[in-house]
Write a protein that holds these residues in place. Sequence first.
Motif, PDB file in Angstrom:
ATOM      1  N   GLU A  82       3.206 -38.001  33.460  1.00  0.00           N
ATOM      2  CA  GLU A  82       2.306 -38.143  32.321  1.00  0.00           C
ATOM      3  C   GLU A  82       0.944 -38.562  32.857  1.00  0.00           C
ATOM      4  O   GLU A  82       0.810 -38.810  34.062  1.00  0.00           O
ATOM      5  CB  GLU A  82       2.851 -39.186  31.337  1.00  0.00           C
ATOM      6  CG  GLU A  82       3.031 -40.564  31.947  1.00  0.00           C
ATOM      7  CD  GLU A  82       2.108 -41.603  31.357  1.00  0.00           C
ATOM      8  OE1 GLU A  82       1.939 -41.634  30.137  1.00  0.00           O
ATOM      9  OE2 GLU A  82       1.522 -42.395  32.139  1.00  0.00           O
ATOM     10  N   THR A  84      -1.350 -41.053  31.279  1.00  0.00           N
ATOM     11  CA  THR A  84      -1.923 -42.355  30.912  1.00  0.00           C
ATOM     12  C   THR A  84      -2.004 -43.325  32.092  1.00  0.00           C
ATOM     13  O   THR A  84      -3.026 -43.982  32.296  1.00  0.00           O
ATOM     14  CB  THR A  84      -1.091 -42.980  29.769  1.00  0.00           C
ATOM     15  OG1 THR A  84      -0.949 -42.011  28.735  1.00  0.00           O
ATOM     16  CG2 THR A  84      -1.759 -44.224  29.217  1.00  0.00           C
ATOM     17  N   ARG A 113       8.497 -33.431  34.982  1.00  0.00           N
ATOM     18  CA  ARG A 113       9.656 -34.271  34.641  1.00  0.00           C
ATOM     19  C   ARG A 113      10.924 -33.477  34.901  1.00  0.00           C
ATOM     20  O   ARG A 113      11.053 -32.340  34.435  1.00  0.00           O
ATOM     21  CB  ARG A 113       9.622 -34.688  33.156  1.00  0.00           C
ATOM     22  CG  ARG A 113       8.442 -35.575  32.810  1.00  0.00           C
ATOM     23  CD  ARG A 113       8.488 -36.038  31.359  1.00  0.00           C
ATOM     24  NE  ARG A 113       7.197 -36.596  30.991  1.00  0.00           N
ATOM     25  CZ  ARG A 113       6.871 -37.035  29.773  1.00  0.00           C
ATOM     26  NH1 ARG A 113       7.771 -36.966  28.796  1.00  0.00           N
ATOM     27  NH2 ARG A 113       5.669 -37.526  29.524  1.00  0.00           N
ATOM     28  N   GLU A 115      13.747 -32.834  33.633  1.00  0.00           N
ATOM     29  CA  GLU A 115      14.580 -32.866  32.437  1.00  0.00           C
ATOM     30  C   GLU A 115      15.458 -31.627  32.428  1.00  0.00           C
ATOM     31  O   GLU A 115      15.231 -30.692  33.185  1.00  0.00           O
ATOM     32  CB  GLU A 115      13.705 -32.844  31.181  1.00  0.00           C
ATOM     33  CG  GLU A 115      12.822 -34.065  31.049  1.00  0.00           C
ATOM     34  CD  GLU A 115      12.221 -34.169  29.661  1.00  0.00           C
ATOM     35  OE1 GLU A 115      12.959 -34.592  28.756  1.00  0.00           O
ATOM     36  OE2 GLU A 115      11.045 -33.843  29.494  1.00  0.00           O
ATOM     37  N   LEU A 122      10.283 -28.197  29.628  1.00  0.00           N
ATOM     38  CA  LEU A 122      10.115 -27.643  30.967  1.00  0.00           C
ATOM     39  C   LEU A 122      10.069 -28.762  31.986  1.00  0.00           C
ATOM     40  O   LEU A 122       9.929 -29.933  31.640  1.00  0.00           O
ATOM     41  CB  LEU A 122       8.796 -26.855  31.019  1.00  0.00           C
ATOM     42  CG  LEU A 122       8.759 -25.596  30.166  1.00  0.00           C
ATOM     43  CD1 LEU A 122       7.340 -25.260  29.769  1.00  0.00           C
ATOM     44  CD2 LEU A 122       9.390 -24.451  30.932  1.00  0.00           C
ATOM     45  N   GLU A 131      -7.619 -40.777  26.173  1.00  0.00           N
ATOM     46  CA  GLU A 131      -7.405 -42.221  26.215  1.00  0.00           C
ATOM     47  C   GLU A 131      -8.721 -42.917  25.865  1.00  0.00           C
ATOM     48  O   GLU A 131      -9.790 -42.453  26.256  1.00  0.00           O
ATOM     49  CB  GLU A 131      -6.961 -42.673  27.628  1.00  0.00           C
ATOM     50  CG  GLU A 131      -5.857 -41.828  28.279  1.00  0.00           C
ATOM     51  CD  GLU A 131      -4.467 -41.951  27.643  1.00  0.00           C
ATOM     52  OE1 GLU A 131      -4.239 -42.888  26.846  1.00  0.00           O
ATOM     53  OE2 GLU A 131      -3.616 -41.077  27.929  1.00  0.00           O
ATOM     54  N   ARG A 259       9.339 -44.733  21.285  1.00  0.00           N
ATOM     55  CA  ARG A 259       8.756 -43.842  22.259  1.00  0.00           C
ATOM     56  C   ARG A 259       9.509 -43.976  23.573  1.00  0.00           C
ATOM     57  O   ARG A 259      10.152 -44.989  23.841  1.00  0.00           O
ATOM     58  CB  ARG A 259       7.276 -44.169  22.426  1.00  0.00           C
ATOM     59  CG  ARG A 259       6.507 -44.129  21.104  1.00  0.00           C
ATOM     60  CD  ARG A 259       6.009 -42.739  20.787  1.00  0.00           C
ATOM     61  NE  ARG A 259       5.146 -42.273  21.847  1.00  0.00           N
ATOM     62  CZ  ARG A 259       5.372 -41.175  22.583  1.00  0.00           C
ATOM     63  NH1 ARG A 259       6.421 -40.424  22.345  1.00  0.00           N
ATOM     64  NH2 ARG A 259       4.547 -40.823  23.541  1.00  0.00           N
ATOM     65  N   TYR A 264       3.784 -49.361  25.257  1.00  0.00           N
ATOM     66  CA  TYR A 264       3.122 -49.468  23.953  1.00  0.00           C
ATOM     67  C   TYR A 264       3.176 -50.866  23.350  1.00  0.00           C
ATOM     68  O   TYR A 264       4.154 -51.589  23.507  1.00  0.00           O
ATOM     69  CB  TYR A 264       3.733 -48.474  22.967  1.00  0.00           C
ATOM     70  CG  TYR A 264       3.468 -47.040  23.366  1.00  0.00           C
ATOM     71  CD1 TYR A 264       2.182 -46.513  23.315  1.00  0.00           C
ATOM     72  CD2 TYR A 264       4.497 -46.224  23.824  1.00  0.00           C
ATOM     73  CE1 TYR A 264       1.924 -45.211  23.698  1.00  0.00           C
ATOM     74  CE2 TYR A 264       4.251 -44.910  24.197  1.00  0.00           C
ATOM     75  CZ  TYR A 264       2.965 -44.412  24.133  1.00  0.00           C
ATOM     76  OH  TYR A 264       2.720 -43.118  24.515  1.00  0.00           O
ATOM     77  N   ALA A 282       8.401 -32.433  18.987  1.00  0.00           N
ATOM     78  CA  ALA A 282       7.211 -33.277  19.050  1.00  0.00           C
ATOM     79  C   ALA A 282       6.100 -32.507  19.761  1.00  0.00           C
ATOM     80  O   ALA A 282       6.241 -32.118  20.909  1.00  0.00           O
ATOM     81  CB  ALA A 282       7.510 -34.576  19.782  1.00  0.00           C
TER      82      ALA A 282
HETATM   83  P1  HAM Z   1       5.167 -38.155  25.739  1.00  0.00           P
HETATM   84  O1  HAM Z   1       5.694 -38.319  24.360  1.00  0.00           O
HETATM   85  O2  HAM Z   1       6.099 -38.415  26.847  1.00  0.00           O
HETATM   86  O3  HAM Z   1       3.895 -39.102  25.835  1.00  0.00           O
HETATM   87  O4  HAM Z   1       4.582 -36.698  25.913  1.00  0.00           O
HETATM   88  C1  HAM Z   1       3.593 -36.179  25.029  1.00  0.00           C
HETATM   89  C2  HAM Z   1       3.889 -34.750  24.660  1.00  0.00           C
HETATM   90  O5  HAM Z   1       4.074 -33.957  25.836  1.00  0.00           O
HETATM   91  C3  HAM Z   1       5.176 -34.544  23.899  1.00  0.00           C
HETATM   92  O6  HAM Z   1       5.004 -34.805  22.528  1.00  0.00           O
HETATM   93  C4  HAM Z   1       5.477 -33.069  24.160  1.00  0.00           C
HETATM   94  O7  HAM Z   1       4.705 -32.247  23.286  1.00  0.00           O
HETATM   95  C5  HAM Z   1       4.973 -32.891  25.575  1.00  0.00           C
HETATM   96  N1  HAM Z   1       6.110 -32.927  26.526  1.00  0.00           N
HETATM   97  C6  HAM Z   1       6.705 -34.009  27.038  1.00  0.00           C
HETATM   98  N2  HAM Z   1       7.710 -33.664  27.867  1.00  0.00           N
HETATM   99  C7  HAM Z   1       7.748 -32.322  27.888  1.00  0.00           C
HETATM  100  C8  HAM Z   1       8.554 -31.345  28.563  1.00  0.00           C
HETATM  101  N3  HAM Z   1       9.519 -31.694  29.424  1.00  0.00           N
HETATM  102  N4  HAM Z   1       8.301 -30.035  28.340  1.00  0.00           N
HETATM  103  C9  HAM Z   1       7.315 -29.657  27.478  1.00  0.00           C
HETATM  104  N5  HAM Z   1       6.518 -30.524  26.823  1.00  0.00           N
HETATM  105  C10 HAM Z   1       6.729 -31.845  27.019  1.00  0.00           C
HETATM  106  C11 HAM Z   1       3.111 -39.234  26.956  1.00  0.00           C
HETATM  107  O8  HAM Z   1       3.186 -38.514  27.918  1.00  0.00           O
HETATM  108  C12 HAM Z   1       2.075 -40.321  26.845  1.00  0.00           C
HETATM  109  N6  HAM Z   1       1.303 -40.344  28.104  1.00  0.00           N
HETATM  110  C13 HAM Z   1       1.164 -40.067  25.648  1.00  0.00           C
HETATM  111  C14 HAM Z   1       0.103 -41.115  25.525  1.00  0.00           C
HETATM  112  C15 HAM Z   1      -1.173 -40.994  25.942  1.00  0.00           C
HETATM  113  N7  HAM Z   1       0.271 -42.326  25.061  1.00  0.00           N
HETATM  114  C16 HAM Z   1      -0.868 -42.975  25.149  1.00  0.00           C
HETATM  115  N8  HAM Z   1      -1.759 -42.181  25.697  1.00  0.00           N
END
Ligand code: HAM
Length: 419
Positions: A82, A84, A113, A115, A122, A131, A259, A264, A282
Amino acid sequence: VADITAVKGVKDILPEEVPRWEEAERRFRAVFGNYGYREIRIPTFEDTQLFRRSIGEETDIVEKEMYTFTDKGGSSITLRPEGTASVVRAFIEHSMAHLPQPVKLFYLGPMFRHERPQKGRLRQFHQAGAEVFGLAGPEAEAELLEMVMQLLTREFGLQDLSLQVNTLGDDACRPAYRQALTGYLEIHRHGLCENCRRRLERNPLRVLDCKAEGCRAIARGAPVIGGVLCGECRSHFDRFLSLLDEAGVPHQVNPHLVRGLDYYTRTTFEVLGGSGLGAQNAVAAGGRYDNLVAAFGGPPTPGLGFALGMERLLALLPPEFAGTGPRVLYLAAADGEGRLLARSLARSQRARGVAVALDLLGRSLKAQMRAADSMGAAWVVVLGAQEAASGRCVLKEMTGGWREEIALADLGTALERRM
Ligand code: HAM
């Protein structure tokens, strides 16, 4: 099939898809810019500790999903799951707390990731994220979400979105909540998965985010933080909700929203994208993280942000979304002189910024016209000895709409007039 294929869960973005990506990225940049965000380009890998300490040791991301390896110098490196954590690191490392606040940053790029791949999930995926640092009040959340929802609904025309919001409290009230939650989970201990039984003591909130069916059923009956929120968290959240109303941003309070990341405090949110996305629905998510900068040794600075999954967004957009590529001029050659002339005109037109295609295979004129047609060229000029001698040619629209006899030297201006 090639004997080496792309790694599972990792995708090529093919040339025909790239205009969709470019167009989406262009709109993000424009809207982020309108709200005062500036782009930051963070590295794709970091010291593993950065993610362990920010995302949290007991999270699925850190426990199971990170691409971590030891580099040749013996350092533990992780591909960023990610953005952040890196932005916070950069904020501290470059003393951005000394800049006029707020500091507003955005980023676009791949995240990693490990996953289980499925529709919308993905192992290499892309996020657009933003941010904000230095804003403690709920006006910050409200503006952030106004921007996110404006992007999704107005800029991308999405409907059927659901914005879910929640608060997780802060250092003042979360201990009481943890205690209440731990008490409840202890009673249901036998129904929890092995992992959650282990997590129970150190990080009971993580149990609420577990994907195992038994744990999810228990989580549904768990106490919610609402009852034990401290006065400040309560009024922060209430004010945030009324600011959302003022901005005309529809939302639902979801007290069970948890989350997958530990950093957070107070506000969290998720934007769900409706039925088109399947189980991974999401589209965007984020929240406030007022302790994170200080946790990494920076001056205490409130922060908040969000990230959006680009693949999930693009899956919701209609096929016609995307700028079409550049309009192409096809220079067809009828003979050897025509080929020489085509090469020279291609050179001068490309130098003017015109997209030009021409035949480099020595194909017949008929085959060249077929090629121009199948590549979707916008205009064609047939060149041969006669055009070389007269210095004139016929510029034609491929669809047959119009034709125009012009001097070869005027080709560029003629195209400009038609663009
Ligand atoms: P997160 O919920 O882990 O938050 O990821 C944000 C978005 O990334 C998800 O809602 C989804 O749309 C997309 N996403 C996550 N994992 C995958 C995956 N394996 N494949 C496709 N899309 C994915 C964060 O990453 C935090 N950094 C958000 C944040 C920013 N909070 C504060 N600032």
